[in-house]
Design an enzyme around this catalytic site. Structure first.
Site, PDB file in Angstrom:
ATOM      1  N   GLY A 253       0.831  -1.207   0.000  1.00  0.00           N
ATOM      2  CA  GLY A 253       0.000   0.000   0.000  1.00  0.00           C
ATOM      3  C   GLY A 253       0.858   1.247   0.000  1.00  0.00           C
ATOM      4  O   GLY A 253       2.093   1.181   0.018  1.00  0.00           O
TER       5      GLY A 253
ATOM      6  N   ASP B 133       3.360  -2.666   8.202  1.00  0.00           N
ATOM      7  CA  ASP B 133       2.319  -2.585   7.177  1.00  0.00           C
ATOM      8  C   ASP B 133       1.279  -1.534   7.570  1.00  0.00           C
ATOM      9  O   ASP B 133       1.138  -1.187   8.748  1.00  0.00           O
ATOM     10  CB  ASP B 133       1.635  -3.956   7.021  1.00  0.00           C
ATOM     11  CG  ASP B 133       0.847  -4.074   5.724  1.00  0.00           C
ATOM     12  OD1 ASP B 133       0.817  -3.106   4.929  1.00  0.00           O
ATOM     13  OD2 ASP B 133       0.253  -5.147   5.505  1.00  0.00           O
TER      14      ASP B 133
ATOM     15  N   GLY C 195      -7.464  -3.464   1.478  1.00  0.00           N
ATOM     16  CA  GLY C 195      -7.865  -2.479   0.473  1.00  0.00           C
ATOM     17  C   GLY C 195      -7.031  -2.607  -0.795  1.00  0.00           C
ATOM     18  O   GLY C 195      -7.508  -2.321  -1.894  1.00  0.00           O
ATOM     19  N   GLY C 196      -5.809  -3.073  -0.638  1.00  0.00           N
ATOM     20  CA  GLY C 196      -4.923  -3.278  -1.792  1.00  0.00           C
ATOM     21  C   GLY C 196      -4.931  -4.721  -2.280  1.00  0.00           C
ATOM     22  O   GLY C 196      -4.075  -5.104  -3.079  1.00  0.00           O
TER      23      GLY C 196
ATOM     24  N   GLU D 203      -0.451 -10.760   3.526  1.00  0.00           N
ATOM     25  CA  GLU D 203      -0.233  -9.885   4.689  1.00  0.00           C
ATOM     26  C   GLU D 203      -0.501 -10.660   5.984  1.00  0.00           C
ATOM     27  O   GLU D 203       0.255 -10.564   6.958  1.00  0.00           O
ATOM     28  CB  GLU D 203      -1.147  -8.657   4.600  1.00  0.00           C
ATOM     29  CG  GLU D 203      -0.754  -7.714   3.475  1.00  0.00           C
ATOM     30  CD  GLU D 203      -1.744  -6.589   3.237  1.00  0.00           C
ATOM     31  OE1 GLU D 203      -1.356  -5.643   2.546  1.00  0.00           O
ATOM     32  OE2 GLU D 203      -2.885  -6.643   3.708  1.00  0.00           O
TER      33      GLU D 203
END
Ligand code: 5RP
Length: 229
Positions: free
Chosen positions: A33, A85, A100-101, A107
């Site tokens: 992100g 992150d 969102g990405g 992750e």
């Protein structure tokens, strides 16, 4: 300060926090992100102080490599000290919404391996109750409509993120209209739906430290301070 300046400030705060702990054999976990990108760009200056990084997306891996930072496969790494992150939302207990990405699965895996998860976010991401940001759920493409019907039964309104294919070749449903008062319970419940790869609730493995960019400076919120105010 605008949002990018706040993201830059928290990225710098994360650098200040981890650099004193870097060792020649250290492997860092790196998120995805725009906030993570600020962090990667600042990290480049310290690339000789640690061994390598594990990236949570192809995009981050590419950015790290462009800076001359070695990127390792997680399967070749047994220990990650820090995972850094961003997030889409963070609640007062440091439970997060991420994805969102569309990189939520990697992750979550890298965060699971890391000893310390440092979340970096501007103040717009801080909420009392998670759910205003639609909850991303990564699904096996074949199961998309089935999973969407099951998510509707939980009270959400799933919307297919059309045109997006994750690094794993999967699809994303963004679940709107949730008010998440029990993040751990909902994370577990969604994980039980057949066809779900991962959901974007990071509640079972939440952040250990939140560096929050505000107009008055970067606030540090730790799990310890949440548990023992
Ligand atoms: C990607 C993520 C990101 O951390 C999240 O979307 C925040 O992004 P940004 O730093 O660009 O605001 O979870 O899957």
């Amino acid at each position: 300060m605008n949002q990018n300046q706040l993201k830059q400030a928290v990225a710098q705060a994360a650098i200040d926090r981890i650099v004193p702990h870097l060792e020649p054999s250290a492997v860092l976990g790196i998120g995805t992100g725009s906030t993570a990108n600020f962090f990667i760009d600042l990290l480049a200056e310290y690339k000789d102080k640690f061994a390598a990084a594990v990236a949570s997306s192809n995009a981050s891996a590419e950015r790290l490599r462009k800076h001359g930072i070695e990127v390792r496969d997680l399967n070749d790494v047994s220990e990650i000290g820090f995972y850094i992150d961003g997030a889409d939302e963070a609640d007062p207990n440091l439970a997060l919404i991420k994805g969102g990405g569309a990189a939520l699965t990697q992750e979550k895996i890298v965060a699971a391996v890391a000893r310390t998860f440092i979340c970096i976010a501007d103040q717009s991401k801080q909420v009392q109750v998670l759910g205003k940001f639609p909850l991303p759920v990564e699904v096996i493409p074949l199961a998309r409509n089935y999973v969407a019907r099951e998510l509707s039964k939980l009270g959400g309104r799933p919307v297919y993120r059309a045109g997006v294919v994750t690094d794993n070749g999967c699809h994303i449903l963004d679940v709107h209209d949730l008010q998440i008062h029990d993040p751990v319970g909902l994370e577990q419940r969604i994980n039980q739906i057949t066809g779900v790869v991962t959901n974007g609730l990071f509640a079972m493995r939440r952040a250990d430290v939140l560096l929050l960019g505000t107009e008055t400076g970067v606030q540090t919120i730790t799990r310890d301070s949440v548990l023992n105010p």
